[in-house]
Design a protein around this motif. Structure first.
Motif, PDB file in Angstrom:
ATOM      1  N   THR A  43       0.836  -1.195   0.000  1.00 16.56           N
ATOM      2  CA  THR A  43       0.000   0.000   0.000  1.00 16.56           C
ATOM      3  C   THR A  43       0.871   1.246   0.000  1.00 16.56           C
ATOM      4  O   THR A  43       1.821   1.360   0.780  1.00 16.56           O
ATOM      5  CB  THR A  43      -0.914   0.014   1.239  1.00 16.56           C
ATOM      6  OG1 THR A  43      -1.782  -1.113   1.170  1.00 16.56           O
ATOM      7  CG2 THR A  43      -1.732   1.292   1.318  1.00 16.56           C
ATOM      8  N   ARG A  59      -4.697   6.460  -2.609  1.00 20.38           N
ATOM      9  CA  ARG A  59      -4.214   5.167  -2.126  1.00 20.38           C
ATOM     10  C   ARG A  59      -4.045   4.239  -3.317  1.00 20.38           C
ATOM     11  O   ARG A  59      -4.962   4.055  -4.106  1.00 20.38           O
ATOM     12  CB  ARG A  59      -5.203   4.570  -1.132  1.00 20.38           C
ATOM     13  CG  ARG A  59      -4.768   3.213  -0.612  1.00 20.38           C
ATOM     14  CD  ARG A  59      -5.711   2.715   0.439  1.00 20.38           C
ATOM     15  NE  ARG A  59      -5.339   1.378   0.874  1.00 20.38           N
ATOM     16  CZ  ARG A  59      -5.763   0.823   2.000  1.00 20.38           C
ATOM     17  NH1 ARG A  59      -6.579   1.484   2.806  1.00 20.38           N
ATOM     18  NH2 ARG A  59      -5.387  -0.394   2.314  1.00 20.38           N
ATOM     19  N   ARG A  67      -7.524   4.786  -5.268  1.00 24.58           N
ATOM     20  CA  ARG A  67      -8.677   5.296  -4.531  1.00 24.58           C
ATOM     21  C   ARG A  67      -8.330   6.713  -4.100  1.00 24.58           C
ATOM     22  O   ARG A  67      -7.188   6.991  -3.737  1.00 24.58           O
ATOM     23  CB  ARG A  67      -8.968   4.405  -3.327  1.00 24.58           C
ATOM     24  CG  ARG A  67      -9.384   3.009  -3.740  1.00 24.58           C
ATOM     25  CD  ARG A  67      -9.391   2.024  -2.582  1.00 24.58           C
ATOM     26  NE  ARG A  67     -10.199   2.455  -1.464  1.00 24.58           N
ATOM     27  CZ  ARG A  67     -10.134   1.897  -0.251  1.00 24.58           C
ATOM     28  NH1 ARG A  67      -9.315   0.894  -0.017  1.00 24.58           N
ATOM     29  NH2 ARG A  67     -10.903   2.345   0.727  1.00 24.58           N
ATOM     30  N   TYR A  69      -9.530  10.504  -2.068  1.00 21.80           N
ATOM     31  CA  TYR A  69     -10.364  11.322  -1.186  1.00 21.80           C
ATOM     32  C   TYR A  69      -9.825  12.743  -1.250  1.00 21.80           C
ATOM     33  O   TYR A  69      -8.611  12.958  -1.135  1.00 21.80           O
ATOM     34  CB  TYR A  69     -10.324  10.810   0.260  1.00 21.80           C
ATOM     35  CG  TYR A  69     -11.095  11.702   1.203  1.00 21.80           C
ATOM     36  CD1 TYR A  69     -12.484  11.583   1.305  1.00 21.80           C
ATOM     37  CD2 TYR A  69     -10.461  12.672   1.950  1.00 21.80           C
ATOM     38  CE1 TYR A  69     -13.206  12.408   2.153  1.00 21.80           C
ATOM     39  CE2 TYR A  69     -11.175  13.506   2.800  1.00 21.80           C
ATOM     40  CZ  TYR A  69     -12.543  13.374   2.898  1.00 21.80           C
ATOM     41  OH  TYR A  69     -13.261  14.206   3.733  1.00 21.80           O
ATOM     42  N   ASP A 141     -13.614   8.557  -1.762  1.00 20.34           N
ATOM     43  CA  ASP A 141     -13.757   7.398  -0.885  1.00 20.34           C
ATOM     44  C   ASP A 141     -13.368   7.771   0.542  1.00 20.34           C
ATOM     45  O   ASP A 141     -12.195   7.752   0.902  1.00 20.34           O
ATOM     46  CB  ASP A 141     -12.861   6.275  -1.417  1.00 20.34           C
ATOM     47  CG  ASP A 141     -12.997   4.988  -0.641  1.00 20.34           C
ATOM     48  OD1 ASP A 141     -13.708   4.960   0.384  1.00 20.34           O
ATOM     49  OD2 ASP A 141     -12.378   3.997  -1.068  1.00 20.34           O
ATOM     50  N   ILE A 144     -11.202   5.366   2.668  1.00 16.24           N
ATOM     51  CA  ILE A 144      -9.896   5.084   2.079  1.00 16.24           C
ATOM     52  C   ILE A 144      -8.855   4.649   3.113  1.00 16.24           C
ATOM     53  O   ILE A 144      -7.989   3.842   2.824  1.00 16.24           O
ATOM     54  CB  ILE A 144      -9.411   6.317   1.281  1.00 16.24           C
ATOM     55  CG1 ILE A 144      -8.215   5.981   0.404  1.00 16.24           C
ATOM     56  CG2 ILE A 144      -9.117   7.498   2.188  1.00 16.24           C
ATOM     57  CD1 ILE A 144      -7.879   7.082  -0.605  1.00 16.24           C
TER      58      ILE A 144
END
Length: 180
Positions: A43, A59, A67, A69, A141, A144
């Motif tokens: 990650t 992410r 993803r 935000y 998201d 996240i």
């Protein structure tokens, strides 16, 4: 003032690296940059913050789609770095609807306008200033970072110094401080 950093999760914890976004033009470029920070497909978080205006988290988990935000889409839309994150999908827009640039003919007039029509738009505004489809407030998201210990409620409540607060929640504040 902007700050951007990559946090890569490894077996030994989080590793931070300062990142330069000058050569990043698209979300795909940003995801590639993140993937390069973690050859083991761990990650990777890209944290971007414009002082007291907005912050964004991207992410990337291996080869999965990134993803995203963004804390305040309207504020981010006025930023070149924010525009990278505000994809049509994130904003719930149909990419086929076109945007300001798509509505212009090659001669610079809007579809259906003649050259001698009165121009009542601000020439300095540009495409980023057209924020009618960009909501004020968070987009993306909000879960996240949920599995990493930052709940949706916590993420939405962050305002100033958000990147440091996220890093602290992840147990990576000292690591992040080394690149700040």
């Amino acid at each position: 003032m902007y700050f951007a950093a990559l946090l890569a999760r490894t077996e030994d914890g989080w590793e931070a690296s300062d990142t330069e976004l000058d050569d990043v033009e698209t979300l795909s470029d940003l995801a590639d940059l993140a993937r390069e920070a973690s050859p083991d497909e761990d990650t990777v978080l890209v944290l971007i913050e414009q002082e007291d205006a907005w912050f964004g988290v991207v992410r990337v988990d291996g080869e999965e789609d990134p993803r995203i935000y963004v804390s305040d889409a309207a504020a981010a839309a006025r930023s070149s770095y924010g525009e990278i994150l505000l994809t049509d999908e994130l904003l719930g827009r149909d990419p086929d609807d076109g945007d300001v640039l798509d509505a212009l003919d090659l001669d610079g007039t809007e579809d259906g306008d003649s050259d001698d029509d009165e121009d009542d738009t601000d020439d300095d505004a540009g495409p980023a200033a057209s924020t009618e489809a960009v909501p004020h407030g968070p987009v993306g998201d909000a879960l996240i970072l949920d599995d990493l210990g930052v709940s949706e409620k916590e993420l939405r409540s962050l305002a100033t110094d958000a990147v440091n607060e996220i890093a602290e929640s992840l147990g990576a504040s000292e690591t992040l401080e080394t690149v700040r």
